[in-house]
Design an enzyme around this catalytic site. Structure first.
Site, PDB file in Angstrom:
ATOM      1  CG  HIS A 149       0.848  41.367  29.641  1.00  0.00           C
ATOM      2  ND1 HIS A 149       0.139  42.443  29.167  1.00  0.00           N
ATOM      3  CD2 HIS A 149       1.721  41.021  28.659  1.00  0.00           C
ATOM      4  CE1 HIS A 149       0.567  42.757  27.957  1.00  0.00           C
ATOM      5  NE2 HIS A 149       1.524  41.903  27.615  1.00  0.00           N
ATOM      6  CB  CYS A 204       4.141  38.924  25.491  1.00  0.00           C
ATOM      7  SG  CYS A 204       5.902  39.302  25.709  1.00  0.00           S
TER       8      CYS A 204
END
Length: 204
Positions: free
Chosen positions: A162, A178
């Site tokens: 992301h 993440c």
């Protein structure tokens, strides 16, 4: 038998993955994107080291074109183009990113995605429990401008690639999240990948 200088250079290039051969236009790559839902300003280049900025590089590996390879220890992500080439991006890696390894596939993609903390995040820190209902997409959302969601066997792994609103975090290990990319970079990757594409995450 003596080796020619050309032969030596060709041999070296075949052994080296991730060495840039074309000078990228960083100013153009990170220029303002005014037609976004939430317009992006030009990114100040001094916030990210040159080697962590997006660029096409030589890449030797077993993966087919269209594969995303996340090299977690090196803080690099490669999108395999084929014919010995890949697009390389710098990434930041959070705790959830360090816990994931192996193969998956792109299960879905989202623009300016909504974000909800994971159950583990809410257990660890009270500030995340206040966001249990989720946070709408936008400039202050931790997922940034785009998100690519990784699945295995039809199930969401809760691993995401992301964007981020913290460009200074690229190249670093973070306490949460993440795999994060510059917003300009995740937009570029988002346009290249398709649902179903393979993802390989390498850990130390």
């Amino acid at each position: 038998m003596p080796i020619s200088r050309r032969g030596l250079l060709l041999g070296m290039s075949a052994l080296l993955a991730g060495c840039s051969t074309d000078a990228p236009n960083h100013v153009a790559n990170y220029a303002a994107i005014p037609d976004e839902k939430f317009p992006l300003k030009a990114m100040p280049l001094d916030k990210v080291k040159p080697e962590l900025r997006r660029q096409e590089v030589a890449y030797e590996g077993p993966h087919k074109p269209g594969t995303i390879v996340v090299d977690t220890p090196a803080r690099r992500l490669y999108y395999v183009l084929g014919e010995g080439r890949a697009m390389r991006y710098g990434v930041g890696v959070g705790r959830e990113g360090l816990a994931f390894a192996g193969s998956a596939y792109v299960g879905r993609k989202a623009e300016w995605p909504r974000w909800t903390p994971t159950a583990n995040m809410m257990r660890r820190e009270e500030r995340y429990r206040k966001l249990a209902g989720g946070l709408e997409g936008g400039p202050w959302n931790p997922l940034g401008a785009r998100a690519v969601y990784l699945y295995r066997g039809g199930n969401d792994t809760h691993f995401r690639i992301h964007g981020t609103n913290q460009p200074e975090s690229i190249g670093l290990a973070m306490s949460s999240g993440c795999v994060r990319m510059l917003n300009h970079d995740i937009i570029d990757l988002y346009e290249r990948v398709n649902v179903g594409d393979r993802v390989v995450v390498i850990q130390a």
